[in-house]
Design a protein around this motif. Structure first.
Motif, PDB file in Angstrom:
ATOM      1  N   SER A 205     120.960  80.449  43.186  1.00 17.90           N
ATOM      2  CA  SER A 205     121.490  81.715  43.681  1.00 17.90           C
ATOM      3  C   SER A 205     123.001  81.658  43.847  1.00 17.90           C
ATOM      4  CB  SER A 205     120.852  82.039  45.028  1.00 17.90           C
ATOM      5  OG  SER A 205     119.477  81.848  44.954  1.00 17.90           O
TER       6      SER A 205
ATOM      7  N   ASN B 117     125.965  94.516  48.161  1.00 18.07           N
ATOM      8  CA  ASN B 117     126.513  93.172  48.090  1.00 18.07           C
ATOM      9  C   ASN B 117     127.547  93.030  47.004  1.00 18.07           C
ATOM     10  OD1 ASN B 117     126.127  90.566  49.235  1.00 18.07           O
ATOM     11  ND2 ASN B 117     124.021  91.259  49.467  1.00 18.07           N
TER      12      ASN B 117
ATOM     13  N   ASN C   1     115.970  83.251  39.999  1.00 15.94           N
ATOM     14  CA  ASN C   1     116.955  82.526  40.778  1.00 15.94           C
ATOM     15  C   ASN C   1     116.265  81.827  41.909  1.00 15.94           C
ATOM     16  OD1 ASN C   1     118.154  83.473  43.580  1.00 15.94           O
ATOM     17  ND2 ASN C   1     117.355  85.294  42.545  1.00 15.94           N
TER      18      ASN C   1
ATOM     19  N   PHE D  41     128.049  92.674  56.175  1.00 17.91           N
ATOM     20  CA  PHE D  41     128.907  92.060  55.156  1.00 17.91           C
ATOM     21  C   PHE D  41     129.750  93.108  54.448  1.00 17.91           C
ATOM     22  CE2 PHE D  41     124.744  92.696  53.093  1.00 17.91           C
ATOM     23  CZ  PHE D  41     125.118  93.516  52.049  1.00 17.91           C
ATOM     24  N   PHE D  42     129.501  94.351  54.783  1.00 23.33           N
ATOM     25  CA  PHE D  42     130.214  95.481  54.242  1.00 23.33           C
ATOM     26  C   PHE D  42     131.319  95.888  55.219  1.00 23.33           C
ATOM     27  CE2 PHE D  42     130.002  99.609  52.068  1.00 23.33           C
ATOM     28  CZ  PHE D  42     129.562  99.209  50.836  1.00 23.33           C
TER      29      PHE D  42
ATOM     30  N   ILE E  21     114.891  82.938  58.664  1.00 21.97           N
ATOM     31  CA  ILE E  21     115.335  82.438  57.373  1.00 21.97           C
ATOM     32  C   ILE E  21     114.400  81.337  56.864  1.00 21.97           C
ATOM     33  CG2 ILE E  21     116.968  80.785  58.401  1.00 21.97           C
ATOM     34  CD1 ILE E  21     117.526  82.799  55.240  1.00 21.97           C
TER      35      ILE E  21
ATOM     36  N   ILE F 152     127.251  86.155  59.335  1.00 22.42           N
ATOM     37  CA  ILE F 152     128.187  86.850  58.453  1.00 22.42           C
ATOM     38  C   ILE F 152     129.574  86.881  59.081  1.00 22.42           C
ATOM     39  CG2 ILE F 152     128.716  89.110  57.487  1.00 22.42           C
ATOM     40  CD1 ILE F 152     125.645  89.423  57.132  1.00 22.42           C
TER      41      ILE F 152
ATOM     42  N   PHE G 179     122.408  89.215  50.303  1.00 26.78           N
ATOM     43  CA  PHE G 179     123.627  88.477  50.639  1.00 26.78           C
ATOM     44  C   PHE G 179     123.384  86.974  50.516  1.00 26.78           C
ATOM     45  CE2 PHE G 179     126.238  86.405  53.944  1.00 26.78           C
ATOM     46  CZ  PHE G 179     127.499  86.793  53.550  1.00 26.78           C
ATOM     47  N   LEU G 180     122.194  86.550  50.929  1.00 26.03           N
ATOM     48  CA  LEU G 180     121.860  85.131  50.849  1.00 26.03           C
ATOM     49  C   LEU G 180     121.321  84.748  49.476  1.00 26.03           C
ATOM     50  CD1 LEU G 180     120.033  84.603  54.244  1.00 26.03           C
ATOM     51  CD2 LEU G 180     122.406  84.125  53.705  1.00 26.03           C
ATOM     52  N   GLY G 181     121.229  85.737  48.577  1.00 26.49           N
ATOM     53  CA  GLY G 181     120.722  85.437  47.241  1.00 26.49           C
ATOM     54  C   GLY G 181     119.217  85.341  47.187  1.00 26.49           C
ATOM     55  N   LEU G 182     118.525  85.855  48.201  1.00 28.77           N
ATOM     56  CA  LEU G 182     117.070  85.780  48.209  1.00 28.77           C
ATOM     57  C   LEU G 182     116.438  87.141  47.975  1.00 28.77           C
ATOM     58  CD1 LEU G 182     116.663  83.472  51.332  1.00 28.77           C
ATOM     59  CD2 LEU G 182     116.322  82.817  48.975  1.00 28.77           C
ATOM     60  N   GLY G 183     117.264  88.099  47.617  1.00 28.76           N
ATOM     61  CA  GLY G 183     116.760  89.466  47.462  1.00 28.76           C
ATOM     62  C   GLY G 183     116.041  89.681  46.151  1.00 28.76           C
TER      63      GLY G 183
ATOM     64  N   ALA H   9     118.636  75.250  56.654  1.00 28.41           N
ATOM     65  CA  ALA H   9     117.366  75.560  55.991  1.00 28.41           C
ATOM     66  C   ALA H   9     117.509  75.405  54.487  1.00 28.41           C
ATOM     67  CB  ALA H   9     116.925  76.972  56.330  1.00 28.41           C
ATOM     68  N   GLN H  10     118.623  75.890  53.954  1.00 30.50           N
ATOM     69  CA  GLN H  10     118.778  75.838  52.500  1.00 30.50           C
ATOM     70  C   GLN H  10     119.003  74.416  52.004  1.00 30.50           C
ATOM     71  OE1 GLN H  10     121.767  78.753  51.497  1.00 30.50           O
ATOM     72  NE2 GLN H  10     120.157  80.261  51.184  1.00 30.50           N
TER      73      GLN H  10
ATOM     74  N   SER I 162     119.172  93.926  52.406  1.00 25.04           N
ATOM     75  CA  SER I 162     120.523  93.680  51.885  1.00 25.04           C
ATOM     76  C   SER I 162     121.051  92.331  52.375  1.00 25.04           C
ATOM     77  CB  SER I 162     121.470  94.806  52.289  1.00 25.04           C
ATOM     78  OG  SER I 162     121.737  94.766  53.662  1.00 25.04           O
ATOM     79  N   PHE I 163     120.642  91.947  53.578  1.00 23.82           N
ATOM     80  CA  PHE I 163     121.047  90.627  54.069  1.00 23.82           C
ATOM     81  C   PHE I 163     120.447  89.529  53.203  1.00 23.82           C
ATOM     82  CE2 PHE I 163     120.314  87.055  57.134  1.00 23.82           C
ATOM     83  CZ  PHE I 163     121.639  86.711  57.296  1.00 23.82           C
TER      84      PHE I 163
END
Lengths: 623, 371, 306
Positions: A462, B323, A489, C144-145, B201, C247, B306-310, C265-266, B302-303
């Motif tokens: 990602s 994003n 991803n 984030f916006f 998360i 954020i 943001f983390l790339g998990l969408g 976590a990641q 959307s969050f």
């Protein structure tokens, strides 16, 4: 009581406000350092033997100095802790002479013994060094680190440590000859390995045969910490107090490059053994030998470095204080830079790169790097096992378009794995974009116009740029070859695991060269390299690589490597996309920070031009 | 004479009373609420807006929009432009108006039966004509307007379905817990505490990775479940917690009231008391929380982007678009047309949802009848 | 009361164990481990590293070792920030996150409650629609916006605040406001709803009938009841602010704990993740206790089952 509490309630709110503000302010601000840069992340460690990343490298190189340094512009090895060195005729023995005025930051002299201790610590399995593979050019070091033992080998047996000793002290060490190993080696599983080693090592020590084991469950043998190959047989020799010799397995032309690399920096034995890891790395305990000392670390905030007054070349170190910021957000880094709070940023948002190239060409000037962005192809899966399909996939790519859409900084389209810029080496020549030929190859493989071609998926971790690139490639393959490609991803940890298990079709990858030699890239695709991860095993390629590793003549060696790479770009287990360009932006008043092929900038060479700085700040209205 | 007159007025009055009582009888609680709701102009406007949005989202394949996923790198970062309004540029139709299946697939991905027939209908109505890039294009030259519309489908669906999932779980759970009380309540609340305190998360990464594993993914796909559906479940399963807690808090205070006492006295079962007597009284708070939850779910989506998990490209959602827009907010330059679209879409939808919630709340609350 | 507290404590300890166990096994069930990087390590070298941290022991061995350590209050070394223990990371990051969170919450309450009250009192008029529209939009935009836009506005176009950092008063304002904004909007709406509910009740009419001024009625009688939903929101909100600050912490380069929540976590930094989960749990338990006690204080009708 409740009534009284109730009355008190409304005051809770202002009290919390004032309390929190006071709490936040109590952290206080610091006078800014003379030079501030964004290091892009919180570093893993300052222990040179345990790290492998670029951000870590920037800090550790300032704190510790190996035998050799690198020239800030050319990155050629230059004298560091060793003031001179000799190489034997067969290119296998390197003798280093440590300078007499070398000091640790606690004012004690630094000698060849420190290096001997440090190399041993680096290689010791218990240290868990990640970069030890680089050192495997040195004779027998691989056997030592990987515990490759066979009967008849000289070994060292480490007895159990005294109770409550710190991490860093070793138990008593006995040496002898390994007579026999009883029991089987534990099998490694996917998630790593089981620690369940129940082997018994029969070792002859002082003419007496003794039985050792590392498992407390095994009876009939003495318990020991570990059994290793005897370090005295490893090619690290202490000649005298100021002379150290390294003996290699094969002639390794880039070995001096390795010697100047930060994992080969020394650490002080007294300090490590007094405090143990990780306590010895605390600013109050650490003893270092580089141009800078560690003043303090605030997690995820900054690392403050101050000039060392014991460093041999202190007269030429210009900056007194340096701040390395851990800020990770690239837009934030840019904001800090533009508001004059950072003088050097190591990464930029892709979206601003074209504009910055136009408006700030002196500060942001991307130059080609010793690195490559490529796609791995899983050659164990159909139809990707067919080389014609792989070539068609590669030829159908418009790499310019990929660069325009993804990284956008004028990256160099890549048709070979090895980038230009290694003196004397000509990278191989892969197939350029040729859609007609790609279509023909695909048809030849039985998928004319993409008919019958199974759906394949591009796997990437990602990240915006990876996604943009994958999207462009997806559309190009669809457009040019008529094949349907999905995108998957995965978050970093999972991505790595999936790639390693070969559970992908096509997977995104990047590689940054560690040293200035094609093998830093080409070693990746050797059959048994753990970074191969394509399932591609090619006897011819391996043969050429082995031949190259034994070759003494540099020109012949490069020719062998070139042939190997040519084989690679014809077989295409990996599809090169582009070579990265430098990502950094630096203020014009920062001197001694030259652009080079690895974005490596020794901090001892950096200085600030105060007049220029005043001029820039005035021009941009900064304070 | 006088008496006759009096008699007559008496009769007329009686008649009038009858008339009145007949009229009053006809109004049920729901009708009454609807009548009051209609009077609230802003709420009506919100409702109309949301309905319109929903219809447009469903009918997106029918609209003469460009492809949301066709990459045209040479046209990247085109600003808003309204001239010409339309152009005969649909790449998936040839000049004769015949659909090129491969191109269609490239432009819209795999379509289900409904969307496929909508697209065919569209081809019949509009031919090759489609709107130009009114809202500009993104970094890959894709049409922002089309992306907004196709993104609306995903975002609205995620919001509504996840909101409903959280509503059903949360209300039943919270009301039960609060009403039963005692150790059951404590235990049920501790379960919520446990779920709360494993940061979401972890749950998200865990679920998404487990569900994206090849074998499981294949199985799910065979049953028509894709990643977006997984989203509803994951997000809904996270957002019921707050709902449960709030409902429980209200029940705690409601259950002390007399009408519950009365119901218990006449021997109502627990389930009946909870769902027949308590829940309707919670309706206003539930609706307010639902209208707060849907926008939050959309923001959560959307969050995750943001983390790339969408959602996975080439699918789009508003979160993903927001994003991409946010990435272009830098002091060097702001690609404002990538920000305005998703910002307005998210902002207006959420504002309308909230306003709708307020209106419904007022309309449904009998105590506000005379206000 | 005392027995209620004791019972609560025991419950908390028990749930903490459940949380620990669930997190422990959940984390390890996810593919990937803490020592998988882009550069694949030689298996033998990886084994060396794993041996250092004991992550290649059997799962039950690891579980009991970590549980024992956690009971003693030692959360172990971080895998990814190897020079620090988890205790050190939390000790450095928590005060910063907590102060940021408190400031944001104060801002949210200070803005949200008055806005909500005003909107309810002047229901259906300009003072209702105006602020409430702003509130809904404040809630509707992703952080984030908003945060980058705020940076552009107040750092570059109108240079009031520094771009990033934490420690001086001018660095506190922008992140606190950005973080608090959606919560302020949420609180305003909750207050308005609660307020409308209360204003229609009989005791308010009685208060008016007694001849109290509207100000007195609203501030002395109505507000207290109207804040119940807000109070019950504070528990989860506190926890949300701690993780939601990710954020803000990223954009304003604040060295708090928010980023760790996602990164641990990641990156499969098991020990750090566990430490954060436990911290989060404790915080939440305390906040929920406070909320329950406040409920009792504000609404005498609520009985605490003890």
């Amino acid at each position: 009581m409740p009534a009284a509490v109730r009355k008190f309630l409304p005051w809770l709110f202002p009290a919390a406000l004032v309390g929190a503000a006071a709490w936040a302010l109590s952290i206080g601000t610091l006078p800014p350092a003379e030079f501030t840069f964004c290091n892009a992340t919180e570093i893993k460690s300052v222990d040179p033997h345990r790290i492998n990343g670029q951000p870590e490298g920037r800090i550790v190189e300032a704190l510790f100095e190996p035998l050799l340094r690198r020239h800030p512009e050319t990155l050629q090895p230059i004298p560091g802790m060793a003031e001179r060195w000799e190489v034997s005729q067969d290119l296998k023995t390197y003798t280093f002479h440590i300078r007499r005025d070398a000091l640790w930051s606690d004012d004690t002299p630094l000698t060849a013994e420190d290096f001997y201790y440090s190399f041993r610590r680096f290689l010791l399995p218990a240290t868990g060094g990640e970069y030890t593979t680089l050192f495997f050019a040195v004779k027998n070091s691989e056997k030592y680190t990987k515990r490759l033992l066979k009967e008849g080998d000289p070994v060292e047996v480490e007895l159990p440590k005294p109770a409550r000793s710190v991490d860093g002290i070793r138990g008593e060490i006995l040496t002898g000859k390994l007579l026999k190993i009883e029991g089987k080696e534990p099998e490694a599983d996917e998630q790593g390995a089981s620690s369940d080693d129940r082997r018994v090592f029969v070792v002859e020590i002082d003419g007496r045969s003794r039985r050792f084991t590392t498992s407390s469950d095994v009876s009939g043998a003495e318990l020991c910490q570990t059994v290793l190959f005897d370090f005295r047989e490893v090619g690290v020799r202490l000649v005298d107090r100021h002379t150290l010799q390294l003996v290699l397995e094969n002639p390794t032309p880039y070995f001096l490059d390795v010697v100047s690399f930060y994992p080969l920096a020394p650490v002080q034995r007294a300090c490590v053994e007094r405090h143990g890891y990780p306590n010895w790395t605390k600013p109050e305990n650490i003893v270092s030998n580089g141009a800078y000392r560690l003043q303090f670390r605030r997690i995820r905030d900054r690392i403050r470095l101050v000039k060392s007054d014991t460093y041999w070349n202190r007269a030429n170190v210009k900056l007194n204080t340096i701040d390395a910021l851990a800020a990770e957000n690239i837009t934030t880094m840019l904001n800090l830079y533009l508001t004059g709070k950072a003088d050097w940023v190591t990464d930029l948002p892709p979206s601003v790169k074209p504009e910055l190239r136009r408006t700030r060409p002196k500060e942001y000037d991307p130059t080609p790097q010793l690195s490559v962005y490529f796609y791995r192809v899983n050659v164990t899966r159909k139809p990707l096992d067919d080389v014609r399909v792989r070539r068609a996939l590669s030829m159908a790519l418009n790499r310019k378009e990929i660069i325009e859409a993804g990284p956008r900084a004028g990256e160099v389209p890549a048709l070979s794995l090895v980038p230009e810029g290694i003196a004397g080496y000509t990278p191989a020549n892969g197939d350029a974009e040729n859609i007609a030929e790609a279509k023909r190859l695909l048809a030849e493989a039985g998928y004319a116009e993409g008919r019958g071609f199974p759906r394949i998926e591009i796997l990437y971790n990602s990240h915006d740029v990876h996604r943009a690139i994958a999207e462009v490639i997806q559309s190009q393959w669809k457009r040019h070859l008529g094949i349907t490609v999905g995108l998957v991803n995965q978050e970093w940890g999972v991505f790595n695991s999936t790639t390693r298990k070969l559970e992908y079709d096509v997977s995104r990858a990047g590689w940054i060269g560690d040293y200035n030699d094609p093998t830093t890239f080409l070693d990746l695709l050797i059959s048994n390299n753990e970074n191969n991860q394509t399932g591609w095993k090619d006897a011819k390629y391996d043969e050429l690589m082995t031949a190259a590793s034994r070759e003494i003549d540099p020109a012949k060696r490069f020719q062998l490597l070139h042939d190997a790479e040519q084989r690679l770009v014809e077989q295409l287990p990996v599809i090169p996309m582009y070579h990265y360009v430098s990502k950094e932006m630096v203020r014009t008043y920062v001197k001694g920070l030259y652009s080079n092929i690895r974005e490596e900038h020794p901090l001892w060479a950096v200085s600030i031009d105060p007049e220029e700085k005043a001029r820039v700040f005035a021009a941009e209205g900064l304070r | 004479m006088t008496t006759a007159v009096i008699d007559e007025t008496e009769a007329a009055r009686r008649e009038r009373l009858w008339e009145e009582s007949r009229r009053v009888q006809g109004v049920s609680l729901g009708q009454d609420a609807w009548r009051r709701f209609r009077r609230d102009r802003v709420s009506m406007l919100s409702l109309v807006f949301l309905l319109g949005m929903g219809i447009l989202a469903i009918a997106t394949p029918l609209l003469p929009l460009q492809s949301p996923r066709l990459v045209k790198v040479d046209q990247k970062f085109q600003p808003m432009k309204f001239r010409p309004l339309f152009a005969p540029t649909a790449a998936w139709l040839d000049d004769a108006g015949k659909i090129n299946e491969a191109k269609l697939d490239e432009c819209f991905g795999e379509l289900n039966v409904v969307n496929d027939s909508l697209i065919k209908l569209r081809a019949a109505i509009f031919g090759r004509w489609e709107v130009t890039s009114w809202l500009g294009t993104d970094h890959l030259g894709r049409d922002q307007l089309a992306r907004l519309f196709w993104g609306a489908r995903v975002s609205l669906l995620v919001g509504v379905v996840a909101g409903l999932v959280s509503l059903v779980i949360g209300v039943s759970y919270g009301a039960t817990s609060g009403y039963i009380g005692g150790w059951v309540d404590s235990a049920m609340m501790r379960v919520i505490d446990v779920m709360y305190s494993v940061p979401f998360i972890f749950i998200v990464i865990f679920l998404i990775t487990v569900l994206s594993e090849e074998s499981i993914k294949k199985w799910l796909l065979e049953h028509g479940i894709d990643r977006i559906v997984i989203f509803y479940v994951v997000v809904g399963a996270i957002y019921w917690l707050t709902m449960a807690r709030v409902v429980r808090g209200q029940v705690l205070s409601l259950k002390q009231q007399q009408f519950i006492e009365a119901a218990r006295t006449v021997g109502c079962s627990r389930a009946r008391i909870i769902f027949v007597h308590l829940v309707p009284n919670l309706l206003s708070i539930i609706i307010v929380y639902l209208t707060l939850t849907i926008p939050r779910v959309m923001l959560f989506e959307s969050f995750l982007s943001f983390l790339g998990l969408g959602v996975e490209p080439p699918d789009v959602s508003w979160g993903l678009l927001a994003n991409e827009g946010a990435k272009n907010i830098t002091p060097i330059g702001i690609v404002w047309w990538l920000i305005v679209g998703p910002g307005l879409a998210l902002g207006l939808t959420c504002a309308a949802l909230n306003r709708l919630g307020d209106g419904l709340r007022d309309a449904l609350d009998p105590r506000l009848k005379n206000r | 009361m005392i027995s209620f507290l004791i019972k609560r404590l025991l419950w908390t300890a028990a749930t903490m164990w459940v949380v620990f166990t669930a997190t422990f096994f959940l984390m390890r069930a996810v593919p990937g481990g803490p020592f998988d990087g882009e550069r694949k390590l030689d298996p033998e070298i990886k084994r060396n590293i794993e041996a250092r941290y004991g992550t290649n022991d059997d799962l039950d061995v690891q579980y009991f070792r970590e549980l024992g350590r956690a009971v003693r209050g030692d959360l172990g070394p971080s895998y990814k920030l190897a020079d620090f223990t988890v205790n050190e990371i939390i000790a450095q990051g928590f005060p910063i996150s907590a102060s940021l969170g408190t400031l944001a919450l104060c801002f949210a309450l200070g803005l949200g409650i008055p806005t909500g009250i005003l909107a309810a009192v002047w229901r259906g008029r300009g003072l209702d629609y105006g602020p409430m529209t702003v509130a809904t939009i404040g809630m509707a935009l992703p952080e984030f916006f908003v945060a980058p836009l705020a940076v552009i506005l107040f750092v570059f176009l109108w240079p009031l605040f520094p771009a990033a950092g934490w420690g001086s008063w001018d660095q506190l304002i922008l992140p606190s406001v950005c973080l608090g904004l959606p919560f302020a909007a949420y609180i305003a709406r909750l207050t308005r709803t609660g307020m409308l509910e209360v204003l229609s009740q009989d005791y308010i009419r009685t208060a008016y009938a007694k001849g109290l001024t509207p100000t007195d009625v609203v501030l002395r009688h109505a507000v207290k009841g109207a804040l119940l939903p807000v109070v019950s929101f504070l528990g989860p909100a506190t926890a949300g602010i701690l993780t939601g600050s990710l954020i803000e912490e990223s954009i304003f380069a604040i060295p708090g704990l928010g980023i760790h929540f996602v990164q641990s976590a990641q990156q499969r930094d098991y020990t750090l993740a566990m430490g954060l989960v436990l911290l989060y749990f404790l915080l939440l338990s305390v906040m929920n206790l406070v909320v329950d006690l406040l409920y009792k204080l504000l609404d005498p009708r609520v009985k605490i089952d003890s």
